[in-house]
Write an enzyme that holds these catalytic residues in place. Structure first.
Site, PDB file in Angstrom:
ATOM      1  N   THR A  36      -1.180 -11.299   3.416  1.00 37.33           N
ATOM      2  CA  THR A  36      -0.133 -12.197   3.932  1.00 37.33           C
ATOM      3  C   THR A  36       1.065 -11.459   4.539  1.00 37.33           C
ATOM      4  O   THR A  36       2.029 -12.088   4.959  1.00 37.33           O
ATOM      5  CB  THR A  36       0.414 -13.136   2.827  1.00 37.33           C
ATOM      6  OG1 THR A  36       1.129 -12.348   1.866  1.00 37.33           O
ATOM      7  CG2 THR A  36      -0.700 -13.901   2.147  1.00 37.33           C
ATOM      8  N   GLY A  37       0.995 -10.131   4.577  1.00 34.97           N
ATOM      9  CA  GLY A  37       2.073  -9.363   5.205  1.00 34.97           C
ATOM     10  C   GLY A  37       1.667  -9.002   6.620  1.00 34.97           C
ATOM     11  O   GLY A  37       1.520  -9.878   7.482  1.00 34.97           O
ATOM     12  N   ASP A  51       0.844  -1.203   0.000  1.00 29.51           N
ATOM     13  CA  ASP A  51       0.000   0.000   0.000  1.00 29.51           C
ATOM     14  C   ASP A  51       0.881   1.255   0.000  1.00 29.51           C
ATOM     15  O   ASP A  51       0.683   2.174  -0.820  1.00 29.51           O
ATOM     16  CB  ASP A  51      -0.885  -0.044   1.252  1.00 29.51           C
ATOM     17  CG  ASP A  51      -2.046   0.926   1.215  1.00 29.51           C
ATOM     18  OD1 ASP A  51      -2.292   1.523   0.151  1.00 29.51           O
ATOM     19  OD2 ASP A  51      -2.712   1.082   2.257  1.00 29.51           O
TER      20      ASP A  51
HETATM   21  N1  AR6 Z   1       5.312  -5.163  -4.563  1.00 28.79           N
HETATM   22  C1  AR6 Z   1       4.750  -6.381  -4.432  1.00 28.79           C
HETATM   23  N2  AR6 Z   1       4.494  -6.934  -3.227  1.00 28.79           N
HETATM   24  C2  AR6 Z   1       4.833  -6.225  -2.132  1.00 28.79           C
HETATM   25  C3  AR6 Z   1       5.423  -4.948  -2.197  1.00 28.79           C
HETATM   26  C4  AR6 Z   1       5.660  -4.409  -3.488  1.00 28.79           C
HETATM   27  N3  AR6 Z   1       6.211  -3.208  -3.664  1.00 28.79           N
HETATM   28  N4  AR6 Z   1       5.642  -4.509  -0.915  1.00 28.79           N
HETATM   29  C5  AR6 Z   1       5.209  -5.498  -0.094  1.00 28.79           C
HETATM   30  N5  AR6 Z   1       4.721  -6.530  -0.815  1.00 28.79           N
HETATM   31  P1  AR6 Z   1       1.167  -6.087   3.144  1.00 28.79           P
HETATM   32  P2  AR6 Z   1      -1.515  -6.956   4.045  1.00 28.79           P
HETATM   33  C6  AR6 Z   1       4.136  -7.816  -0.361  1.00 28.79           C
HETATM   34  O1  AR6 Z   1       1.635  -6.040   4.542  1.00 28.79           O
HETATM   35  O2  AR6 Z   1      -0.952  -8.124   4.752  1.00 28.79           O
HETATM   36  C7  AR6 Z   1      -0.633  -1.933   4.834  1.00 28.79           C
HETATM   37  O3  AR6 Z   1      -0.062  -1.095   5.808  1.00 28.79           O
HETATM   38  C8  AR6 Z   1       4.464  -8.304   1.026  1.00 28.79           C
HETATM   39  O4  AR6 Z   1       5.731  -8.960   1.025  1.00 28.79           O
HETATM   40  O5  AR6 Z   1       1.529  -4.985   2.223  1.00 28.79           O
HETATM   41  O6  AR6 Z   1      -2.748  -7.147   3.199  1.00 28.79           O
HETATM   42  C9  AR6 Z   1      -2.077  -1.573   4.530  1.00 28.79           C
HETATM   43  O7  AR6 Z   1      -2.311  -0.174   4.628  1.00 28.79           O
HETATM   44  C10 AR6 Z   1       3.322  -9.282   1.267  1.00 28.79           C
HETATM   45  O8  AR6 Z   1       3.607 -10.545   0.659  1.00 28.79           O
HETATM   46  O9  AR6 Z   1      -0.461  -6.204   3.073  1.00 28.79           O
HETATM   47  C11 AR6 Z   1      -2.831  -2.341   5.564  1.00 28.79           C
HETATM   48  O10 AR6 Z   1      -2.901  -1.641   6.785  1.00 28.79           O
HETATM   49  C12 AR6 Z   1       2.152  -8.670   0.509  1.00 28.79           C
HETATM   50  O11 AR6 Z   1       2.732  -7.630  -0.303  1.00 28.79           O
HETATM   51  C13 AR6 Z   1      -2.024  -3.598   5.738  1.00 28.79           C
HETATM   52  O12 AR6 Z   1      -0.690  -3.252   5.358  1.00 28.79           O
HETATM   53  C14 AR6 Z   1       1.080  -8.073   1.382  1.00 28.79           C
HETATM   54  O13 AR6 Z   1       1.653  -7.481   2.541  1.00 28.79           O
HETATM   55  C15 AR6 Z   1      -2.494  -4.708   4.835  1.00 28.79           C
HETATM   56  O14 AR6 Z   1      -1.799  -5.866   5.141  1.00 28.79           O
END
Ligand code: AR6
Length: 174
Positions: free
Chosen positions: A124-125, A40
């Protein structure tokens, strides 16, 4: 379309989703749609401040639903913002909610005439959803609609995640 043809349209890549030349990228947002960390944060940073000017006016997004905005400074024409569930052990409807994020994202993509779309590993993050279980939902949801798209990309951000998706694709597609 048979499963084999559908499978051919699914690809896995590793890298920064903000760089991908696709019609739409999906953002793993939160209920406020006001940005955050992880993917995000990366999407907001790369798209530029016009994105926040617009998402501020959208009034948030319930978990499982999706909203669409232009891609602004991204190569992608559209950003589909969806909110995955926080993992609370699996007994709180998490799987159904995650499935809805994919289905609703695909629905909006079709409305916009999107042919190529990339997804991060939603939930998954920070939200803690187990990676393999989440990848199964992602792949199963994509196979349901693959006929309507040219390419559906699962954009992972680590080698470990990439191999999870490859394994799950192998499970579904052989
Ligand atoms: N490109 C592709 N994948 C990515 C990138 C990128 N630039 N950066 C991270 N990932 P997360 P969530 C992967 O935490 O679990 C935010 O603060 C990362 O390695 O981004 O849905 C929002 O505002 C992981 O596999 O999302 C929400 O508050 C995946 O993206 C919260 O995080 C998702 O990780 C959402 O949490």
């Amino acid at each position: 379309m048979d499963e084999k043809e559908a499978c051919k349209r699914l690809t896995v890549c590793m890298g920064d989703i903000t760089r991908l030349e696709v019609d739409a990228v999906v953002n793993a947002a939160n209920n406020t749609l006001l940005g955050g960390g992880g993917v995000d944060g990366a999407i907001h940073k790369a798209a530029g401040p016009e994105l926040m000017d617009l998402t501020r006016r959208l009034g948030g997004c319930p978990t499982g639903e999706a909203r669409v905005t232009p891609g602004f400074r991204l190569p992608a024409r559209w950003i589909i913002h969806t909110v995955g569930p926080v993992w609370r052990g699996g007994g709180q409807g998490e799987a159904g909610l995650l499935r809805r994020t994919y289905r609703n994202s695909f629905k909006l993509a079709l409305d916009k005439g999107v042919r190529t779309i990339a997804f991060p590993a939603i939930s998954t993050g920070v939200y803690g959803y187990p990676k393999e279980a989440a990848a199964r939902i992602a792949v199963a949801s994509a196979l349901e609609v693959a006929e309507a798209f040219e390419r559906i990309v699962f954009c992972t951000y680590s080698e470990r995640d990439e191999s999870v998706y490859r394994r799950v694709l192998e499970e579904f597609c052989g």
